[in-house]
Design a protein around this motif. Structure first.
Motif, mmCIF file in Angstrom:
data_model
loop_
_atom_site.group_PDB
_atom_site.id
_atom_site.type_symbol
_atom_site.label_atom_id
_atom_site.label_comp_id
_atom_site.label_asym_id
_atom_site.label_seq_id
_atom_site.Cartn_x
_atom_site.Cartn_y
_atom_site.Cartn_z
ATOM 1 N N ALA A 1 0.827 -1.210 0.000
ATOM 2 C CA ALA A 1 0.000 0.000 0.000
ATOM 3 C C ALA A 1 0.864 1.264 0.000
ATOM 4 O O ALA A 1 0.520 2.264 -0.639
ATOM 5 N N VAL A 2 1.979 1.228 0.687
ATOM 6 C CA VAL A 2 2.889 2.375 0.731
ATOM 7 C C VAL A 2 3.547 2.561 -0.637
ATOM 8 O O VAL A 2 3.690 3.678 -1.125
ATOM 9 N N VAL A 3 3.938 1.463 -1.267
ATOM 10 C CA VAL A 3 4.549 1.529 -2.600
ATOM 11 C C VAL A 3 3.568 2.135 -3.599
ATOM 12 O O VAL A 3 3.931 3.004 -4.398
ATOM 13 N N VAL A 4 2.322 1.709 -3.547
ATOM 14 C CA VAL A 4 1.294 2.238 -4.454
ATOM 15 C C VAL A 4 1.067 3.720 -4.191
ATOM 16 O O VAL A 4 0.936 4.518 -5.133
ATOM 17 N N LEU A 5 1.050 4.118 -2.930
ATOM 18 C CA LEU A 5 0.854 5.520 -2.587
ATOM 19 C C LEU A 5 2.004 6.379 -3.102
ATOM 20 O O LEU A 5 1.789 7.452 -3.668
ATOM 21 N N ILE A 6 3.223 5.913 -2.945
ATOM 22 C CA ILE A 6 4.389 6.649 -3.433
ATOM 23 C C ILE A 6 4.359 6.728 -4.957
ATOM 24 O O ILE A 6 4.584 7.779 -5.545
ATOM 25 N N ALA A 7 4.080 5.602 -5.604
ATOM 26 C CA ALA A 7 4.068 5.565 -7.072
ATOM 27 C C ALA A 7 2.969 6.451 -7.651
ATOM 28 O O ALA A 7 3.124 6.990 -8.749
ATOM 29 N N SER A 8 1.888 6.623 -6.928
ATOM 30 C CA SER A 8 0.799 7.458 -7.443
ATOM 31 C C SER A 8 1.178 8.936 -7.476
ATOM 32 O O SER A 8 0.540 9.729 -8.163
ATOM 33 N N GLN A 9 2.222 9.315 -6.743
ATOM 34 C CA GLN A 9 2.653 10.708 -6.697
ATOM 35 C C GLN A 9 3.726 11.034 -7.742
ATOM 36 O O GLN A 9 4.082 12.192 -7.925
ATOM 37 N N ILE A 10 4.245 10.009 -8.406
ATOM 38 C CA ILE A 10 5.314 10.189 -9.391
ATOM 39 C C ILE A 10 4.694 10.107 -10.785
ATOM 40 O O ILE A 10 3.902 9.206 -11.062
ATOM 41 N N PRO A 11 5.068 11.026 -11.693
ATOM 42 C CA PRO A 11 4.512 10.990 -13.052
ATOM 43 C C PRO A 11 4.822 9.666 -13.762
ATOM 44 O O PRO A 11 5.855 9.046 -13.540
ATOM 45 N N GLU A 12 3.913 9.271 -14.650
ATOM 46 C CA GLU A 12 4.029 8.004 -15.377
ATOM 47 C C GLU A 12 5.336 7.898 -16.159
ATOM 48 O O GLU A 12 5.987 6.865 -16.172
ATOM 49 N N ARG A 13 5.746 8.986 -16.825
ATOM 50 C CA ARG A 13 6.963 8.939 -17.646
ATOM 51 C C ARG A 13 8.205 8.698 -16.782
ATOM 52 O O ARG A 13 9.143 8.043 -17.205
ATOM 53 N N VAL A 14 8.185 9.199 -15.550
ATOM 54 C CA VAL A 14 9.319 8.998 -14.649
ATOM 55 C C VAL A 14 9.352 7.553 -14.157
ATOM 56 O O VAL A 14 10.410 6.931 -14.098
ATOM 57 N N LEU A 15 8.191 6.999 -13.832
ATOM 58 C CA LEU A 15 8.135 5.595 -13.406
ATOM 59 C C LEU A 15 8.602 4.668 -14.528
ATOM 60 O O LEU A 15 9.362 3.728 -14.300
ATOM 61 N N ARG A 16 8.154 4.953 -15.753
ATOM 62 C CA ARG A 16 8.558 4.135 -16.896
ATOM 63 C C ARG A 16 10.061 4.260 -17.145
ATOM 64 O O ARG A 16 10.746 3.271 -17.394
ATOM 65 N N ALA A 17 10.589 5.483 -17.027
ATOM 66 C CA ALA A 17 12.027 5.696 -17.221
ATOM 67 C C ALA A 17 12.832 4.977 -16.145
ATOM 68 O O ALA A 17 13.894 4.417 -16.428
ATOM 69 N N GLU A 18 12.328 4.951 -14.917
ATOM 70 C CA GLU A 18 13.040 4.262 -13.832
ATOM 71 C C GLU A 18 13.086 2.758 -14.082
ATOM 72 O O GLU A 18 14.124 2.122 -13.900
ATOM 73 N N MET A 19 11.976 2.191 -14.511
ATOM 74 C CA MET A 19 11.957 0.751 -14.799
ATOM 75 C C MET A 19 12.873 0.419 -15.974
ATOM 76 O O MET A 19 13.645 -0.535 -15.917
ATOM 77 N N ASP A 20 12.800 1.219 -17.032
ATOM 78 C CA ASP A 20 13.636 0.975 -18.201
ATOM 79 C C ASP A 20 15.118 1.137 -17.863
ATOM 80 O O ASP A 20 15.957 0.371 -18.336
ATOM 81 N N ALA A 21 15.442 2.120 -17.034
ATOM 82 C CA ALA A 21 16.840 2.339 -16.643
ATOM 83 C C ALA A 21 17.360 1.168 -15.811
ATOM 84 O O ALA A 21 18.516 0.764 -15.963
ATOM 85 N N THR A 22 16.530 0.618 -14.964
ATOM 86 C CA THR A 22 16.934 -0.541 -14.171
ATOM 87 C C THR A 22 17.219 -1.732 -15.076
ATOM 88 O O THR A 22 18.224 -2.434 -14.907
#
Length: 83
Positions: free
Chosen positions: A14-35
């Motif tokens: 639930a905490v992970v979902v809450l944090i991820a909901s505050q980060i823009p989609e393009r940043v989340l996608r870039a973080e996954m792709d960079a990993t």
């Protein structure tokens, strides 16, 4: 000075979902792709062949582009490639 080794505590979903909901989609996608790119860089051996060297350099270039997106949002999100 005594350094305490604190045990790592898992973060609830639930905490992970809450944090991820505050980060823009393009940043989340870039973080996954960079990993994934960072892990991909470890596979290449630049001293073995020219193909591996060029593939590794292309992966590093993609990682650099993704890191620009991450650094614009927060410099602490930058993903480092393997050396």
């Amino acid at each position: 000075m005594i350094a305490l080794q604190l045990p790592s505590v898992p973060m609830p979903d639930a905490v992970v979902v809450l944090i991820a909901s505050q980060i823009p989609e393009r940043v989340l996608r870039a973080e996954m792709d960079a990993t994934f790119e960072s892990a991909d860089i470890c596979r290449y051996r630049p001293l073995v062949s020219d193909e591996d060297r060029s593939d590794r350099e292309e992966a590093l270039a993609r990682l650099a582009g993704l890191n620009k997106t991450l650094a614009q949002y927060s410099p602490k999100l930058v993903v480092r490639g393997a050396r």
